[in-house]
Enzyme design. Structure first.
Site, short mmCIF file in Angstrom:
data_model
loop_
_atom_site.label_atom_id
_atom_site.label_comp_id
_atom_site.label_asym_id
_atom_site.label_seq_id
_atom_site.Cartn_x
_atom_site.Cartn_y
_atom_site.Cartn_z
N GLY A 87 0.85 -1.20 0.00
CA GLY A 87 0.00 0.00 0.00
C GLY A 87 0.87 1.24 0.00
N LEU A 88 0.23 2.37 -0.19
CA LEU A 88 0.96 3.64 -0.28
C LEU A 88 1.70 3.94 1.02
CD1 LEU A 88 -1.90 5.81 -1.88
CD2 LEU A 88 0.13 4.86 -3.03
N GLY A 94 -0.61 2.70 6.54
CA GLY A 94 -0.82 1.98 7.81
C GLY A 94 -0.14 0.62 7.87
N LYS A 95 0.66 0.28 6.87
CA LYS A 95 1.27 -1.06 6.81
C LYS A 95 2.07 -1.40 8.06
CE LYS A 95 3.65 -0.04 3.06
NZ LYS A 95 3.25 1.37 2.91
N SER A 96 3.04 -0.55 8.37
CA SER A 96 3.95 -0.89 9.46
C SER A 96 3.25 -0.87 10.81
CB SER A 96 5.14 0.08 9.49
OG SER A 96 5.82 -0.06 8.28
N SER A 142 5.83 -1.80 -2.21
CA SER A 142 5.75 -2.75 -3.34
C SER A 142 4.68 -2.33 -4.35
CB SER A 142 5.51 -4.18 -2.85
OG SER A 142 4.50 -4.28 -1.89
P1 ADP Z 1 3.21 2.80 6.14
O1 ADP Z 1 3.99 1.73 6.81
O2 ADP Z 1 2.11 2.27 5.27
O3 ADP Z 1 4.05 3.82 5.44
P2 ADP Z 1 2.79 3.75 8.78
O4 ADP Z 1 2.22 2.62 9.54
O5 ADP Z 1 4.25 4.04 8.92
O6 ADP Z 1 2.40 3.57 7.25
O7 ADP Z 1 1.99 5.07 9.10
C1 ADP Z 1 0.61 5.11 9.20
C2 ADP Z 1 0.21 6.26 10.08
O8 ADP Z 1 -1.21 6.31 10.13
C3 ADP Z 1 0.69 6.11 11.53
O9 ADP Z 1 1.06 7.36 12.03
C4 ADP Z 1 -0.54 5.59 12.24
O10 ADP Z 1 -0.55 5.96 13.62
C5 ADP Z 1 -1.67 6.30 11.49
N1 ADP Z 1 -2.93 5.57 11.51
C6 ADP Z 1 -4.11 6.11 11.83
N2 ADP Z 1 -5.12 5.21 11.77
C7 ADP Z 1 -4.54 4.07 11.41
C8 ADP Z 1 -5.05 2.75 11.18
N3 ADP Z 1 -6.32 2.44 11.30
N4 ADP Z 1 -4.17 1.82 10.78
C9 ADP Z 1 -2.86 2.10 10.62
N5 ADP Z 1 -2.33 3.32 10.84
C10 ADP Z 1 -3.16 4.31 11.23
#
Ligand code: ADP
Length: 557
Positions: A387-388, A392-394, A461
Site C-alpha cells: 500500500g501507499l 498503515g502497513k507498518s 511494493s
Molecule cells: P506505512 O507503513 O504504510 O508507510 P505507517 O504505519 O508508517 O504507514 O503510518 C501510518 C500512520 O497512520 C501512523 O502514524 C498511524 O498511527 C496512522 N494511523 C491512523 N489510523 C490508522 C489505522 N487504522 N491503521 C494504521 N495506521 C493508522
C-alpha cells in the site's frame, strides 16, 4: 569409464584450454549411469547412428534393443569442435568428464518426440525438454573423471558391480527390482513382497532419485520413508534398498523398458511394473499420454531379449473385515474393501497433519511423512503488506507480530525502511531498483517460508509483478494485505514528511518518482485482505487479519 587418478590430473591440467559445457541434472545423471555401467552397453552419449536407429527401430545401430535416446545437447556456437576435447562440468564448475568430440549432429526434434515419447504435446516433460534444447547433440569417447559427488545417503548408493557383489553375498540368485518415484504404501509393498516370496527371490527397492517430473515429491523425504520401510516391514536379508540416479523420461512403456535394462545391469532378474508406469499424467486434451497397461504389455513382448521377466501388478486392496490385503483379482465376493488415493493422501492426510492409518502406511513411514508435511498452522507463511506510504502497513504489521505470538507463530519482520538500510542498501527508486528490492524481500521470505518460518513484509511494493513473484517464491503460502487507504488520508498523515517533499519536487519540475504522486501504484487484483485504515482502527485491522488467517488454517485457537 572412470579414469585413474593420474589420468584425471593430466586432464584437469590440460582442461583449461578446452571448450566446456555445464551439464544439467539430467546430463549429470546420464553421465553417472554411463560411468558405472548402469546404461551398459552404452559407454558414452549416443552418436548419430545409434540415435537415429533408436528412433527408427528402437535398437542401437548394432541391433541391441534400446528404447530411448541418451544424448548430450550442445550449442555448436559455444566453441566446441569435432576433434577437440570438450570439458564437462557440473554447476559448481567441477570438471566431471572429458568428451573427445567425434560428431556434432542435428537433433531430429519432431522425430524424437513422436518416436521416443509418442507425442508432440509440450505438456510431456521430455517434449518440453527437447523443445528447450539447442539444435544439436554431440558424441565421442567419454572419460569420466568422477561421478558427481553425493553427500546424501551415501551408504545407499551402490554401483552395479557393488550391488551384484552384495546379492552374491546374500546368496540371492533371483532378484525382483521395484523402481519407484512415489511413496511406497502397503498397496504397493504387499504385491512386491508377495512377488518376491512367490518365486523365492530377494527384493530390491530402487528409488529413482534423478530429476523426476516437476512437482514430484522431494526425494530426501522419499528415501527416509523407504529406509524406514525397509528397516521395519521386512525381515533382515529380505530386501535391499539402493538409489538409482536416473532422470526418468516419463515415457511410459519405453521408460519401463529402459528401467528393466538398467535393473538387469544392476543384477536383477525380475522387474515389477504397475499400471501407469512412468506416466507424465494428462495431455493437453485431458487424456492420458499412455494407456494404463501399455508398459506391462510392452515389457512382456520384449522380455526374452532383455533377459528380465516383468511382473505386472495392480496395487493391492485392503479388506478391513479380514485385516489383510488382497490382489484385486482375489477379492472374495461381497467383501468390504478400503483404499486411499494419492490425492487423498496429499490433501486429506498430509496437508492437514492427520496421520495415515496403520493399515495403509507403516507407522514408521507415517511419522516421517507427518514431520515433513506439518499441518497448515505449522507451515511456513509470508504475510505481505502492500500500500501507499502512510497507508498503515507498518503500524498494523507491528500489532500483528504481537498478536501472532499468542498463536505460537514467531515472526521475522521485514520492514521497508530497514530493508533499504541493510539488505537493499544502495538501491534507488527507479523501476528496476524497486523491482530488485522487492525481489530480495520476496526471496528472503520464500527461504524462511520453505523452512517453516513466518515473515511479515511491510513494503510499498507498488508493482504487481514482483509481488506476484514473491507469492510464487513462498510456494503459495502467502497472504497479501492491501492497505487501501485513500491517498488524501495518507498525505494528511504524512508521517515522514515524504508527500510534502514529493509535491514540492513536482512543483519544481524535478519529480522524485514518489508512489501515488508521480509514480503509479498497481493495486493487487486478489488480495486475501483489504483494509481501509481511514475507516478501521488499528486493533480492528489486526482482528480482520487474524480472522482471515484462522479461516485459511494458518493459525488455530
Ligand atoms: P506505512 O507503513 O504504510 O508507510 P505507517 O504505519 O508508517 O504507514 O503510518 C501510518 C500512520 O497512520 C501512523 O502514524 C498511524 O498511527 C496512522 N494511523 C491512523 N489510523 C490508522 C489505522 N487504522 N491503521 C494504521 N495506521 C493508522
Amino acid at each position: 569409464m572412470i579414469v585413474t587418478e593420474s589420468r584425471a590430473n593430466e586432464i584437469k591440467a590440460a582442461s583449461k584450454d578446452y571448450p566446456s559445457i555445464t551439464l544439467d541434472e539430467r546430463g549429470l545423471c546420464d553421465l553417472e549411469l554411463l560411468a558405472v555401467g548402469g546404461f551398459s552397453p552404452l559407454k558414452t552419449f549416443m552418436g548419430q547412428n545409434d540415435y537415429l536407429s533408436v528412433l527408427q527401430n528402437m535398437r542401437l545401430a548394432n541391433g541391441t534393443l534400446w528404447p530411448l535416446p541418451v544424448t548430450l545437447p550442445v550449442d555448436p556456437s559455444s566453441g566446441l569442435e569435432v576433434g577437440k576435447p570438450l570439458a564437462l562440468r557440473d554447476v559448481y564448475g567441477n570438471l566431471v568428464g572429458l568428451l573427445h568430440v567425434q560428431e556434432i549432429y542435428p537433433i531430429e526434434k519432431p522425430l524424437e518426440a513422436a518416436s521416443a515419447y509418442g507425442t508432440h504435446d509440450p505438456l510431456h516433460p521430455s517434449v518440453a525438454y527437447l523443445n528447450r534444447s539447442s539444435g544439436h547433440y554431440c558424441s565421442g569417447p567419454l572419460e569420466v573423471i568422477r561421478v558427481p559427488p553425493h553427500y546424501d545417503f551415501v551408504s545407499l548408493r551402490r554401483t552395479p558391480a557393488e550391488l551384484r557383489e552384495h546379492f552374491e553375498k546374500l546368496g540371492w540368485s533371483k532378484i525382483v527390482a521395484f523402481q519407484t518415484s512415489a511413496y511406497m504404501f502397503r498397496p504397493h509393498e504387499e504385491p512386491a513382497r508377495n512377488a518376491a516370496s512367490q518365486i523365492g527371490a530377494g527384493l530390491l527397492i530402487q528409488p529413482v532419485v534423478g530429476t523426476t517430473k516437476p512437482g514430484d515429491v522431494d526425494h530426501y523425504t522419499r528415501i527416509r520413508s523407504y529406509k524406514a520401510l525397509a528397516e521395519t516391514a521386512f525381515e533382515p536379508g529380505q530386501c535391499v534398498l539402493s538409489l538409482l540416479p536416473l532422470t526418468t523420461r516419463m515415457a511410459g512403456p519405453r521408460d519401463a523398458l529402459l528401467g528393466s535394462i538398467i535393473s538387469r545391469n544392476f543384477g536383477c532378474t525380475h522387474f515389477m511394473v504397475g499400471p501407469d508406469h512412468s506416466s507424465p499424467g494428462l495431455d493437453s486434451n485431458g487424456k492420458p499420454f499412455y494407456s494404463p497397461l501399455a508398459a506391462q504389455e510392452f515389457l512382456k513382448s520384449n522380455q526374452d531379449e532383455i533377459g528380465v521377466r516383468p511382473i505386472g501388478y495392480t496395487p493391492w486392496v485392503y479388506l478391513p473385515d479380514l485385516d489383510q490385503f488382497a490382489s484385486p483379482d482375489d477379492i472374495p465376493a461381497g467383501s468390504k474393501t478400503a483404499d486411499i488415493s494419492a490425492d487423498q493422501v496429499r490433501d486429506d492426510y498430509l496437508a492437514r497433519g492427520i496421520p495415515l492409518p496403520d493399515w495403509f502406511c507403516r507407522p514408521a513411514v507415517a511419522s516421517i511423512l507427518s514431520e515433513i508435511s506439518p499441518p497448515k498452522n505449522r507451515q511456513g507463511l509470508t504475510i505481505w503488506f502492500t500500500g501507499l506510504s502512510g497507508s498503515g502497513k507498518s503500524t498494523i504489521a507491528h500489532g500483528l507480530v504481537e498478536r501472532l505470538a499468542e498463536y505460537g507463530r514467531n515472526v521475522a519482520f521485514l520492514d521497508g525502511d530497514e530493508i533499504r538500510t541493510h539488505l537493499s542498501k544502495g538501491l534507488g527508486f527507479s523501476k528496476e531498483d524497486r523491482d530488485t528490492n522487492i525481489h530480495r524481500v520476496g526471496y528472503v521470505a520464500g527461504l524462511l517460508a520453505a523452512q517453516g518460518g513466518t515473515t511479515i513484509c511491510s513494503v510499498v511494493s507498488p508493482y504487481r509483478a514482483p509481488r506476484d513473484h514473491a507469492r510464487k517464491l513462498s510456494r503459495g503460502h502467502f497472504v497479501e494485505i492491501f492497505c487501501d487507504t485513500p491517498i488524501d488520508i495518507c498525505e494528511t498523515r504524512d508521517v515522514k514528511g515524504l508527500y510534502a517533499k514529493a509535491r514540492a519536487a513536482v512543483a519544481d519540475g524535478k519529480g522524485l518518482g514518489f508512489t501515488g504522486v508521480d509514480d503509479p501504484y498497481e493495486p493487487p487484483l486478489n488480495p486475501e485482505v483489504t483494509l481501509n485504515t481511514s475507516r478501521l482502527g488499528v486493533p480492528e485491522c489486526v482482528d480482520v487479519i487474524v480472522g482471515k488467517l484462522k479461516e485459511l488454517g494458518y493459525i488455530t485457537d
